[in-house]
Design an enzyme around this catalytic site. Structure first.
Site, PDB file in Angstrom:
ATOM      1  N   SER A   1      53.226  34.042  43.212  1.00 44.96           N
ATOM      2  CA  SER A   1      53.038  35.378  43.787  1.00 44.96           C
ATOM      3  C   SER A   1      54.230  36.302  43.526  1.00 44.96           C
ATOM      4  CB  SER A   1      52.815  35.281  45.291  1.00 44.96           C
ATOM      5  OG  SER A   1      52.756  36.581  45.810  1.00 44.96           O
TER       6      SER A   1
ATOM      7  N   SER B   1      54.382  39.193  45.284  1.00 40.41           N
ATOM      8  CA  SER B   1      54.517  40.004  46.506  1.00 40.41           C
ATOM      9  C   SER B   1      55.898  39.899  47.175  1.00 40.41           C
ATOM     10  CB  SER B   1      53.430  39.635  47.515  1.00 40.41           C
ATOM     11  OG  SER B   1      52.177  39.953  46.978  1.00 40.41           O
TER      12      SER B   1
ATOM     13  N   THR C   1      46.002  35.817  51.456  1.00 34.78           N
ATOM     14  CA  THR C   1      45.402  35.577  50.146  1.00 34.78           C
ATOM     15  C   THR C   1      44.529  34.319  50.170  1.00 34.78           C
ATOM     16  OG1 THR C   1      45.847  35.558  47.771  1.00 34.78           O
ATOM     17  CG2 THR C   1      47.422  34.379  49.147  1.00 34.78           C
TER      18      THR C   1
ATOM     19  N   LYS D   1      41.125  35.032  53.182  1.00 37.96           N
ATOM     20  CA  LYS D   1      40.779  36.442  53.388  1.00 37.96           C
ATOM     21  C   LYS D   1      39.555  36.639  54.288  1.00 37.96           C
ATOM     22  CE  LYS D   1      42.921  38.474  49.310  1.00 37.96           C
ATOM     23  NZ  LYS D   1      42.759  39.181  48.056  1.00 37.96           N
TER      24      LYS D   1
ATOM     25  N   GLY E   1      31.936  37.697  39.556  1.00 38.04           N
ATOM     26  CA  GLY E   1      32.584  36.981  40.653  1.00 38.04           C
ATOM     27  C   GLY E   1      32.065  37.496  41.983  1.00 38.04           C
TER      28      GLY E   1
ATOM     29  N   GLY F   1      33.803  36.455  45.163  1.00 37.83           N
ATOM     30  CA  GLY F   1      34.758  35.989  46.172  1.00 37.83           C
ATOM     31  C   GLY F   1      35.400  37.151  46.921  1.00 37.83           C
TER      32      GLY F   1
ATOM     33  N   ARG G   1      28.869  32.602  39.001  1.00 40.79           N
ATOM     34  CA  ARG G   1      28.586  31.204  38.648  1.00 40.79           C
ATOM     35  C   ARG G   1      27.631  30.590  39.677  1.00 40.79           C
ATOM     36  NH1 ARG G   1      33.811  27.424  38.687  1.00 40.79           N
ATOM     37  NH2 ARG G   1      33.773  28.057  40.869  1.00 40.79           N
ATOM     38  N   THR G   2      27.968  30.708  40.964  1.00 42.94           N
ATOM     39  CA  THR G   2      27.073  30.223  42.022  1.00 42.94           C
ATOM     40  C   THR G   2      26.226  31.408  42.454  1.00 42.94           C
ATOM     41  OG1 THR G   2      28.883  28.788  42.713  1.00 42.94           O
ATOM     42  CG2 THR G   2      27.030  28.996  44.251  1.00 42.94           C
TER      43      THR G   2
ATOM     44  N   LEU H   1      40.961  41.844  37.144  1.00 49.18           N
ATOM     45  CA  LEU H   1      41.916  41.915  38.265  1.00 49.18           C
ATOM     46  C   LEU H   1      43.110  40.983  38.086  1.00 49.18           C
ATOM     47  CD1 LEU H   1      40.295  42.366  41.751  1.00 49.18           C
ATOM     48  CD2 LEU H   1      41.235  44.045  40.215  1.00 49.18           C
TER      49      LEU H   1
HETATM   50  P1  NAP Z   1      37.887  33.565  45.306  1.00 48.62           P
HETATM   51  O1  NAP Z   1      37.517  34.114  46.632  1.00 48.62           O
HETATM   52  O2  NAP Z   1      38.240  32.122  45.189  1.00 48.62           O
HETATM   53  O3  NAP Z   1      36.638  33.880  44.303  1.00 48.62           O
HETATM   54  C1  NAP Z   1      36.681  33.516  42.958  1.00 48.62           C
HETATM   55  C2  NAP Z   1      35.376  33.905  42.270  1.00 48.62           C
HETATM   56  O4  NAP Z   1      35.490  33.553  40.883  1.00 48.62           O
HETATM   57  C3  NAP Z   1      34.142  33.181  42.798  1.00 48.62           C
HETATM   58  O5  NAP Z   1      33.034  34.027  42.752  1.00 48.62           O
HETATM   59  C4  NAP Z   1      33.960  32.020  41.814  1.00 48.62           C
HETATM   60  O6  NAP Z   1      32.610  31.646  41.609  1.00 48.62           O
HETATM   61  C5  NAP Z   1      34.454  32.655  40.520  1.00 48.62           C
HETATM   62  N1  NAP Z   1      35.001  31.629  39.631  1.00 48.62           N
HETATM   63  C6  NAP Z   1      36.081  30.839  39.851  1.00 48.62           C
HETATM   64  N2  NAP Z   1      36.292  30.002  38.801  1.00 48.62           N
HETATM   65  C7  NAP Z   1      35.292  30.262  37.925  1.00 48.62           C
HETATM   66  C8  NAP Z   1      34.943  29.706  36.647  1.00 48.62           C
HETATM   67  N3  NAP Z   1      35.675  28.733  36.080  1.00 48.62           N
HETATM   68  N4  NAP Z   1      33.882  30.223  36.005  1.00 48.62           N
HETATM   69  C9  NAP Z   1      33.131  31.190  36.562  1.00 48.62           C
HETATM   70  N5  NAP Z   1      33.410  31.753  37.776  1.00 48.62           N
HETATM   71  C10 NAP Z   1      34.476  31.293  38.444  1.00 48.62           C
HETATM   72  O7  NAP Z   1      39.119  34.357  44.685  1.00 48.62           O
HETATM   73  P2  NAP Z   1      39.452  35.914  44.878  1.00 48.62           P
HETATM   74  O8  NAP Z   1      40.236  36.138  46.106  1.00 48.62           O
HETATM   75  O9  NAP Z   1      38.198  36.662  44.706  1.00 48.62           O
HETATM   76  O10 NAP Z   1      40.458  36.170  43.638  1.00 48.62           O
HETATM   77  C11 NAP Z   1      39.980  36.115  42.330  1.00 48.62           C
HETATM   78  C12 NAP Z   1      41.040  36.586  41.346  1.00 48.62           C
HETATM   79  O11 NAP Z   1      41.367  37.951  41.595  1.00 48.62           O
HETATM   80  C13 NAP Z   1      42.351  35.805  41.403  1.00 48.62           C
HETATM   81  O12 NAP Z   1      42.777  35.579  40.087  1.00 48.62           O
HETATM   82  C14 NAP Z   1      43.287  36.758  42.121  1.00 48.62           C
HETATM   83  O13 NAP Z   1      44.635  36.550  41.719  1.00 48.62           O
HETATM   84  C15 NAP Z   1      42.776  38.099  41.624  1.00 48.62           C
HETATM   85  N6  NAP Z   1      43.125  39.198  42.550  1.00 48.62           N
HETATM   86  C16 NAP Z   1      43.916  40.191  42.057  1.00 48.62           C
HETATM   87  C17 NAP Z   1      44.252  41.245  42.881  1.00 48.62           C
HETATM   88  C18 NAP Z   1      45.133  42.342  42.363  1.00 48.62           C
HETATM   89  O14 NAP Z   1      45.747  43.022  43.171  1.00 48.62           O
HETATM   90  N7  NAP Z   1      45.189  42.555  41.080  1.00 48.62           N
HETATM   91  C19 NAP Z   1      43.792  41.294  44.203  1.00 48.62           C
HETATM   92  C20 NAP Z   1      42.966  40.257  44.648  1.00 48.62           C
HETATM   93  C21 NAP Z   1      42.647  39.201  43.805  1.00 48.62           C
HETATM   94  P3  NAP Z   1      31.820  30.667  42.638  1.00 48.62           P
HETATM   95  O15 NAP Z   1      31.267  31.572  43.702  1.00 48.62           O
HETATM   96  O16 NAP Z   1      30.804  30.038  41.794  1.00 48.62           O
HETATM   97  O17 NAP Z   1      32.840  29.698  43.172  1.00 48.62           O
END
Ligand code: NAP
Length: 304
Positions: free
Chosen positions: A23, A25, A70, A74, A134, A136, A159-160, A232
């Site tokens: 991180s 942050s 994070t 969340k 995505g 999540g 994916r799901t 992102l």
């Molecule tokens: P999360 O809640 O764990 O959700 C991840 C999502 O990605 C889910 O929908 C998951 O699908 C999908 N996914 C994960 N691995 C995958 C794979 N191998 N193939 C296909 N789909 C896949 O995570 P999140 O909080 O949303 O964060 C996601 C990303 O965004 C992270 O990399 C995080 O660092 C980034 N992010 C960046 C910022 C920024 O400020 N730039 C802010 C927030 C987050 P399933 O539903 O099938 O599990």
């Protein structure tokens, strides 16, 4: 720079999550505090899967004034909070907590950060079509921002597929102006919406250094020059999907602006002061370079 020594007046902030070693942050917030002469410190608050309620109780007892949230908390933090901002409610996810004398309020500054990134891209989002890859926590913030920006049509690809369906249903119930759709990562299902989208946002962690950076979850042949494509992820700054989108003439953006703007909004919420944004970009870019060097070193070790 002189060494910061905390005392009994030092305000405590931090990042609550499971895996925090990459991180950026803490560097951003601690630099902001030092730069503005604020007596405060931002710490890594690494949790396990279990015991979130006890962890939050202990942050309250220790006198933490606020913290970011994070993966994977969340959404799971919501039952332990006393109130929410309208954006956190709209997203159904919280990335920032403010502790006012033991009363915890949840905010979602990821929504603010992503909205600002779109506004500053120069792209007019109103009445446009989007695809969000995505479903999540990050997708929730992105979709809530898209509602604020008055987009007309949002398709969630995941994916799901059940998770995409659930998210589309949730947003449909609260917003009658937008059309929310969903589909799986089956090319036959996503080809049409992806081709028709003006804005494509990848919210999966697939392009990160810590995963296989050669990965991409969609066929990039549906990306084109009329689109803005955002990933992102910010480590690396140009992921596979961004490289493919750029090759096909699309405007591209990584996750760094959203990261900086969400951190800025959290900082302002806690301190009522504006951090040094330009310097924050430099810090974030340096940190990304360090992550890259470390990833390359690890790959070399694996090859040997
Ligand atoms: P999360 O809640 O764990 O959700 C991840 C999502 O990605 C889910 O929908 C998951 O699908 C999908 N996914 C994960 N691995 C995958 C794979 N191998 N193939 C296909 N789909 C896949 O995570 P999140 O909080 O949303 O964060 C996601 C990303 O965004 C992270 O990399 C995080 O660092 C980034 N992010 C960046 C910022 C920024 O400020 N730039 C802010 C927030 C987050 P399933 O539903 O099938 O599990």
């Amino acid at each position: 720079m002189s060494i910061f020594i905390p005392n009994s007046e030092t305000k405590l902030y931090g990042l609550l999550g499971k895996t925090l070693s990459h991180s950026i942050s803490p560097s951003l917030h601690n630099n902001g505090f030092r730069d503005l002469g604020i007596n405060a410190i931002y710490l890594m608050l690494e949790t396990k899967d279990q015991g979130l309620e006890e962890y939050i109780d202990s942050l309250k007892n220790l006198g933490f004034d606020g913290w970011n949230v994070t993966i994977p908390h969340k959404e799971s933090i919501i039952p332990y909070l006393n109130g929410f901002s309208s954006l956190a409610r709209a997203a159904g996810a919280v990335n920032t907590v403010l502790n006012r004398k033991g009363r915890l309020t949840g905010y979602n500054t990821d929504v603010i950060g992503f909205q600002r990134q779109i506004e500053e891209s120069g792209v007019k989002a109103k009445n446009k079509r989007a695809v969000v890859i995505g479903a999540g926590g990050a997708a929730r913030a992105v979709i809530a921002a898209m509602v604020q920006l008055d987009l007309a049509d949002i398709t969630i690809i995941n994916r799901t597929v059940e998770n995409a369906e659930e998210l589309a249903k949730l947003f449909r119930e609260e917003n009658s102006k937008q059309n929310f759709d969903f589909c799986s990562l089956d090319e036959q299902e996503y080809a049409e919406p992806l081709k028709a989208a003006d804005l494509v946002v990848d919210t999966t962690p697939v392009g990160m250094y810590s995963n296989n950076i050669k990965n991409i979850v969609i066929n990039p042949d549906y990306l084109h020059q009329e689109q803005l494509v955002i990933d992102l992820v910010y480590n690396p700054l140009k992921t596979k999907i961004l490289k493919e989108a750029e090759k096909r003439g699309a405007q591209i953006g990584n996750g760094l602006p959203t990261l900086i703007y969400q951190a800025e909004a959290s900082f302002k919420l806690w301190t009522q002061e504006m951090p040094p944004k330009k310097k924050w970009y430099q810090i974030a870019e340096n940190a990304v370079q360090e992550i890259k060097a470390k990833a390359e070193e690890e790959n070399e070790d694996e090859d040997n």
